[in-house]
Scaffold this motif. Structure first.
Motif, PDB file in Angstrom:
ATOM      1  N   PRO A  42       0.825  -1.203   0.000  1.00  0.00           N
ATOM      2  CA  PRO A  42       0.000   0.000   0.000  1.00  0.00           C
ATOM      3  C   PRO A  42       0.868   1.264   0.000  1.00  0.00           C
ATOM      4  O   PRO A  42       2.090   1.193   0.142  1.00  0.00           O
ATOM      5  CB  PRO A  42      -0.770  -0.113   1.312  1.00  0.00           C
ATOM      6  N   ASP A  43       0.214   2.386  -0.134  1.00  0.00           N
ATOM      7  CA  ASP A  43       0.878   3.672   0.035  1.00  0.00           C
ATOM      8  C   ASP A  43       1.475   3.674   1.447  1.00  0.00           C
ATOM      9  O   ASP A  43       0.778   3.356   2.417  1.00  0.00           O
ATOM     10  CB  ASP A  43      -0.162   4.785  -0.111  1.00  0.00           C
ATOM     11  N   PRO A  44       2.749   4.005   1.612  1.00  0.00           N
ATOM     12  CA  PRO A  44       3.374   3.954   2.935  1.00  0.00           C
ATOM     13  C   PRO A  44       2.649   4.788   3.986  1.00  0.00           C
ATOM     14  O   PRO A  44       2.689   4.469   5.171  1.00  0.00           O
ATOM     15  CB  PRO A  44       4.787   4.491   2.699  1.00  0.00           C
ATOM     16  N   ARG A  45       1.982   5.844   3.578  1.00  0.00           N
ATOM     17  CA  ARG A  45       1.269   6.682   4.545  1.00  0.00           C
ATOM     18  C   ARG A  45       0.200   5.890   5.282  1.00  0.00           C
ATOM     19  O   ARG A  45      -0.027   6.113   6.477  1.00  0.00           O
ATOM     20  CB  ARG A  45       0.635   7.889   3.845  1.00  0.00           C
ATOM     21  N   PHE A  46      -0.455   4.948   4.584  1.00  0.00           N
ATOM     22  CA  PHE A  46      -1.495   4.156   5.234  1.00  0.00           C
ATOM     23  C   PHE A  46      -0.889   3.193   6.255  1.00  0.00           C
ATOM     24  O   PHE A  46      -1.413   3.033   7.352  1.00  0.00           O
ATOM     25  CB  PHE A  46      -2.332   3.404   4.205  1.00  0.00           C
ATOM     26  N   SER A  47       0.206   2.550   5.872  1.00  0.00           N
ATOM     27  CA  SER A  47       0.871   1.635   6.808  1.00  0.00           C
ATOM     28  C   SER A  47       1.423   2.384   8.014  1.00  0.00           C
ATOM     29  O   SER A  47       1.328   1.912   9.148  1.00  0.00           O
ATOM     30  CB  SER A  47       2.002   0.884   6.112  1.00  0.00           C
ATOM     31  N   LEU A  48       1.989   3.555   7.777  1.00  0.00           N
ATOM     32  CA  LEU A  48       2.536   4.336   8.891  1.00  0.00           C
ATOM     33  C   LEU A  48       1.432   4.853   9.807  1.00  0.00           C
ATOM     34  O   LEU A  48       1.598   4.899  11.031  1.00  0.00           O
ATOM     35  CB  LEU A  48       3.396   5.477   8.362  1.00  0.00           C
ATOM     36  N   ALA A  49       0.301   5.236   9.239  1.00  0.00           N
ATOM     37  CA  ALA A  49      -0.833   5.659  10.062  1.00  0.00           C
ATOM     38  C   ALA A  49      -1.337   4.493  10.912  1.00  0.00           C
ATOM     39  O   ALA A  49      -1.655   4.661  12.102  1.00  0.00           O
ATOM     40  CB  ALA A  49      -1.947   6.201   9.185  1.00  0.00           C
ATOM     41  N   ASN A  50      -1.399   3.314  10.333  1.00  0.00           N
ATOM     42  CA  ASN A  50      -1.801   2.124  11.075  1.00  0.00           C
ATOM     43  C   ASN A  50      -0.815   1.835  12.202  1.00  0.00           C
ATOM     44  O   ASN A  50      -1.206   1.479  13.314  1.00  0.00           O
ATOM     45  CB  ASN A  50      -1.911   0.930  10.116  1.00  0.00           C
ATOM     46  N   GLU A  51       0.463   2.002  11.919  1.00  0.00           N
ATOM     47  CA  GLU A  51       1.484   1.777  12.941  1.00  0.00           C
ATOM     48  C   GLU A  51       1.361   2.792  14.071  1.00  0.00           C
ATOM     49  O   GLU A  51       1.494   2.447  15.249  1.00  0.00           O
ATOM     50  CB  GLU A  51       2.876   1.854  12.318  1.00  0.00           C
TER      51      GLU A  51
END
Length: 124
Positions: free
Chosen positions: A21-30
């Protein structure tokens, strides 16, 4: 469905499906995961502090409230890990985000611990 060309990242049940996915989504999840971990630490610390400070609360109710807070803290930490994985999988597979049971867990735990402390104050 596990992708045969998926990188060998841990946990495989999360990273072995879907597309990057777009890294922003993974980082927001983290970040959300880390916020839940901080919340779980706060619940555990509150439970330990309630018992360690020996506040003027009936000892039985104080111990029960402390136990509830620590158990909720542990459960929140475990649930935050599980939820992080579910959301990451959903993002990777472009699926709807799953619902959260954590809000119910924290609400019920807070209410139960608060009622126990209130009863402990009233019945000391």
């Amino acid at each position: 469905m596990t992708r045969p060309d998926a990188p060998s990242r841990f946990p495989r049940w999360v990273y072995g499906v879907g597309d990057e996915p777009d890294p922003r989504f993974s980082l927001a999840n983290e970040r959300t995961f880390l916020a839940w971990v901080r919340t779980s630490l706060a619940f555990s610390a509150a439970g330990v502090a309630l018992e360690a400070l020996a506040l003027p609360v009936h000892p039985g109710f104080r111990f029960a409230a402390s136990l509830v807070l620590v158990v909720v803290g542990v459960a929140a930490a475990v649930q935050s890990w599980w939820r992080w994985g579910q959301v990451e999988r959903a993002v990777r597979c472009a699926a709807p985000l799953p619902g959260s049971a954590m809000t119910v867990l924290l609400t019920v735990g807070s209410v139960v611990a608060s009622v126990l402390v209130l009863l402990g104050v009233l019945l000391r």
